[in-house]
Enzyme design. Structure first.
Site, short mmCIF file in Angstrom:
data_model
loop_
_atom_site.label_atom_id
_atom_site.label_comp_id
_atom_site.label_asym_id
_atom_site.label_seq_id
_atom_site.Cartn_x
_atom_site.Cartn_y
_atom_site.Cartn_z
N ASP A 82 0.87 -1.18 0.00
CA ASP A 82 0.00 0.00 0.00
C ASP A 82 0.90 1.23 0.00
OD1 ASP A 82 -2.05 1.78 0.33
OD2 ASP A 82 -2.91 0.83 2.09
N ASP B 172 -2.78 2.25 -6.32
CA ASP B 172 -1.66 2.32 -5.37
C ASP B 172 -1.55 1.09 -4.46
OD1 ASP B 172 -3.91 2.84 -3.81
OD2 ASP B 172 -2.79 4.08 -2.41
N GLU B 173 -2.21 0.00 -4.83
CA GLU B 173 -2.16 -1.20 -4.00
C GLU B 173 -1.96 -2.45 -4.85
OE1 GLU B 173 -5.38 -1.93 -1.22
OE2 GLU B 173 -5.71 0.23 -1.04
#
Length: 305
Positions: free
Chosen positions: A17, A109-110
């Site tokens: 993350d 973003d993960e």
DNA sequence: CTGGGGTCCT
DNA sequence: AGGACCC
């Protein structure tokens, strides 16, 4: 306290993350902004992402820019630039693919990374592999990420936000219960406000309370997604790992009618036209879908009876 | 406690 | 189609 899973690492799933991703991308592009109160969302007047320095002053996501400026004088507010974030995202996933072939791109973003069995390759623990990933992303993209490692996706999600920003947390199977007792039920991935309040009526307040319930209770009151979460909390993989692998080849089959009797039939325009059209539309689709990521070429057009 | 866009499930 | 939940 009873142990939920006996084995430490039947498999190793990492969840990565990025920390304050949109703002980190801006700071990476404009290093003068590093270490400052920075937020993104100028164009709509609402804060959609903010640096940890701004968080410390009490600025929150969803706040009006005018309020953020009052609470945090001197805060730098930027227009969001989603093309840039997309580029950083692609480069981040490319780094991850160097460490493991099995990646799930969960959001911009993960990502989930299957590290199972890779300790021998890197001659180090799963936790140390995560450190290498974190360092590589930091060096090449100058953005900070947090990584959690455990034996299921739900547990890896819990691990990645256990320490943030710039954290690494490993939850081996035999230590699950030690972590779950600190996790509020509403903080579990997939448990929303609705289900959390239902579970609280049964005195389930933490992730551990839930994991220790017997399966009959869970099946009686909850539906499939929550049964999966329950199993994953106990260390039993239940949510599918979704690899988004671009196919090595794609084929398109088209049947002719009426069936051709002899080779000469195949050149009849009224029979080959539908096939040509479907090839044409498939090609258009591929160009749109794959754009600059692949070279497109035809390997074969085969005919079968 | 803001909201647009998406997925999965019933 | 609607609900719940995610980012």
């Amino acid at each position: 306290m009873q142990v939920l899973s006996v084995h430490s690492w039947p498999q190793a799933i990492a969840h990565l993350d990025a920390d304050a991703f949109f703002v980190s991308c801006e700071q990476a592009s404009m290093p003068a902004l590093k270490g400052k109160c920075v937020a993104v969302g100028k164009e709509r007047g609402i804060i959609i992402a903010l640096s940890y320095e701004a968080k410390a002053k009490g600025v929150k996501r969803g706040m009006f820019v005018s309020d953020a400026k009052r609470i945090c004088p001197g805060i730098i507010i930027l227009d969001s630039n989603h093309e840039t974030y997309g580029l950083f995202s692609v480069r981040m996933f490319e780094i991850l693919k160097r460490f493991s072939p099995k990646i799930e791109e969960y959001s911009v973003d993960e990502a989930f990374i299957d590290l199972t069995g890779l300790r021998r390759l890197y001659s180090c623990s799963y936790e140390e592999i995560a450190v290498k990933i974190q360092n590589t992303i930091e060096q090449e993209l100058s953005i900070s990420v947090s990584i959690g490692i455990s034996i299921t996706k739900v547990l890896a999600k819990i691990a990645s936000k256990y320490k943030k920003p710039h954290g690494i947390t490993a939850i081996p199977g035999n230590k699950i219960h030690l972590y779950l007792s600190n996790i509020l039920i509403e903080d579990v991935w997939g448990i929303g406000p609705n289900t959390a309040s239902l579970l609280k009526k049964f005195d389930i307040k933490t992730a551990l309370d839930f994991a220790l319930k017997n399966e009959n209770f869970v099946k009686k009151y909850l539906s499939k997604p929550y049964i999966q979460i329950y199993k994953e909390l106990k260390g039993e993989p239940s949510i599918e790992f979704i690899e988004k692998i671009s196919p090595k080849s794609i084929s398109k089959a088209k049947s002719f009618y009426p069936p051709s009797q002899k080779p000469e039939d195949l050149i009849l325009p009224h029979q080959t036209m539908p096939f040509a059209l479907s090839i044409y539309s498939l090609t258009l689709f591929l160009i749109m879908a794959l754009k600059d990521r692949c070279f497109l070429f035809f390997k074969a057009i085969s005919l079968a009876s």
